[in-house]
Motif scaffolding. Structure first.
Motif, PDB file in Angstrom:
ATOM      1  N   VAL A 227       0.842  -1.201   0.000  1.00 21.41           N
ATOM      2  CA  VAL A 227       0.000   0.000   0.000  1.00 21.41           C
ATOM      3  C   VAL A 227       0.874   1.247   0.000  1.00 21.41           C
ATOM      4  CG1 VAL A 227      -1.609   1.360   1.426  1.00 21.41           C
ATOM      5  CG2 VAL A 227      -2.039  -1.060   1.025  1.00 21.41           C
TER       6      VAL A 227
ATOM      7  N   SER B 183       2.574   1.709  -3.537  1.00 17.76           N
ATOM      8  CA  SER B 183       1.644   2.106  -4.598  1.00 17.76           C
ATOM      9  C   SER B 183       1.045   3.491  -4.346  1.00 17.76           C
ATOM     10  CB  SER B 183       0.551   1.056  -4.775  1.00 17.76           C
ATOM     11  OG  SER B 183      -0.154   0.867  -3.578  1.00 17.76           O
ATOM     12  N   PHE B 184       0.661   3.779  -3.108  1.00 21.95           N
ATOM     13  CA  PHE B 184       0.047   5.078  -2.815  1.00 21.95           C
ATOM     14  C   PHE B 184       1.066   6.209  -2.928  1.00 21.95           C
ATOM     15  CE2 PHE B 184      -1.903   8.196   0.195  1.00 21.95           C
ATOM     16  CZ  PHE B 184      -3.063   8.431  -0.533  1.00 21.95           C
TER      17      PHE B 184
ATOM     18  N   THR C 242       1.942   6.781  -6.595  1.00 20.87           N
ATOM     19  CA  THR C 242       0.824   7.445  -7.280  1.00 20.87           C
ATOM     20  C   THR C 242       0.774   8.926  -6.934  1.00 20.87           C
ATOM     21  OG1 THR C 242      -0.422   5.381  -7.238  1.00 20.87           O
ATOM     22  CG2 THR C 242      -1.674   7.403  -7.639  1.00 20.87           C
TER      23      THR C 242
ATOM     24  N   ASN D 229      -9.462   5.261   6.130  1.00 20.62           N
ATOM     25  CA  ASN D 229      -8.736   5.320   4.854  1.00 20.62           C
ATOM     26  C   ASN D 229      -9.258   6.439   3.969  1.00 20.62           C
ATOM     27  OD1 ASN D 229      -7.210   3.211   5.745  1.00 20.62           O
ATOM     28  ND2 ASN D 229      -8.018   1.723   4.324  1.00 20.62           N
TER      29      ASN D 229
ATOM     30  N   ILE E 112      -6.926   9.520   2.620  1.00 20.21           N
ATOM     31  CA  ILE E 112      -6.800   9.802   1.187  1.00 20.21           C
ATOM     32  C   ILE E 112      -7.235  11.233   0.879  1.00 20.21           C
ATOM     33  CG2 ILE E 112      -7.733   9.204  -1.092  1.00 20.21           C
ATOM     34  CD1 ILE E 112      -7.747   6.249  -0.067  1.00 20.21           C
TER      35      ILE E 112
ATOM     36  N   SER F 177      -4.558  13.597   2.050  1.00 15.76           N
ATOM     37  CA  SER F 177      -3.368  13.563   1.186  1.00 15.76           C
ATOM     38  C   SER F 177      -3.585  14.354  -0.092  1.00 15.76           C
ATOM     39  CB  SER F 177      -2.979  12.121   0.861  1.00 15.76           C
ATOM     40  OG  SER F 177      -3.949  11.528   0.032  1.00 15.76           O
TER      41      SER F 177
ATOM     42  N   SER G 144       2.314  14.239   1.630  1.00 14.71           N
ATOM     43  CA  SER G 144       1.834  12.962   1.088  1.00 14.71           C
ATOM     44  C   SER G 144       2.629  11.770   1.632  1.00 14.71           C
ATOM     45  CB  SER G 144       1.876  12.979  -0.430  1.00 14.71           C
ATOM     46  OG  SER G 144       3.184  13.183  -0.896  1.00 14.71           O
TER      47      SER G 144
ATOM     48  N   ALA H 192       0.912   8.599   3.251  1.00 24.35           N
ATOM     49  CA  ALA H 192       1.170   7.265   2.689  1.00 24.35           C
ATOM     50  C   ALA H 192       1.552   6.293   3.806  1.00 24.35           C
ATOM     51  CB  ALA H 192       2.265   7.341   1.635  1.00 24.35           C
TER      52      ALA H 192
END
Length: 181
Positions: free
Chosen positions: A29, A32-33, A36, A118, A122, A125, A132, A136
């Motif tokens: 997680v 990837s987060f 991204t 979550n 998000i 962020s 970020s 994350a």
């Protein structure tokens, strides 16, 4: 009512396997987060507000447990909070339900922290891209905390539609009504 199945994730998977699954999911997680967010936002990262980040890390676990309580607020008389200390410093908060709960309600109880916390992480962020990296890490940590809940949900998804879930010392029992003879 009779017991259709008993689920004990800690016994079924073991602490080490659950911990490894949680750690791997958390790492996945985070990677990837964070990747991204870095692709989407080109803002420089800031290391300001490190103390609030540490407090947020410490507050995620109690907030997670509190979010489990929210869907069960109507039947708060049948709920007990148990606080144990593990390794002297780490408090373990357990939520015990004294009465059987409908399957849909129990699944809602399991998924509420995942969805609420979550989503908040998000959204924050996106609103504060300079932090970020903090978000994350928070998201990865919280997703790691959610792994046992998601494993329980996976087991419950295969149970009969109108089942009741009862918590016992051996795990969660899935109760189904006995057919009339």
């Amino acid at each position: 009512m009779h017991c259709w199945k008993t689920i004990n994730v800690k016994k079924q998977y073991g602490f080490d396997r659950l911990f490894m699954m949680s750690a791997l999911i958390g790492i996945g997680v985070f990677i990837s987060f964070y990747t991204t967010l870095n692709i989407i936002y080109s803002d420089p990262l800031s290391d300001n507000y490190f103390l609030p980040f540490i407090l947020a890390i410490l507050g995620v676990y109690p907030l997670h447990k509190l979010c489990h309580f929210l869907p069960l607020f109507g039947c708060r008389r049948c709920i007990r909070f148990i606080l144990k200390k593990q390794m002297v410093l780490m408090p373990i908060i357990t939520l015990k339900i004294a009465e059987p709960v409908a399957k849909k309600h129990f699944i809602l109880t399991l998924v509420t922290p995942f969805l609420l916390i979550n989503s908040a992480i998000i959204i924050l962020s996106v609103l504060m891209p300079a932090f970020s990296h903090y978000f994350a890490m928070l998201l990865a940590y919280h997703c790691s905390l959610c792994v046992p809940d998601l494993v329980y949900m996976r087991n419950l998804a295969r149970s009969p539609k109108h089942a009741l879930i009862e918590e016992t010392d051996t795990g969660f029992e899935i109760l189904v009504p006995q057919p009339m003879a």
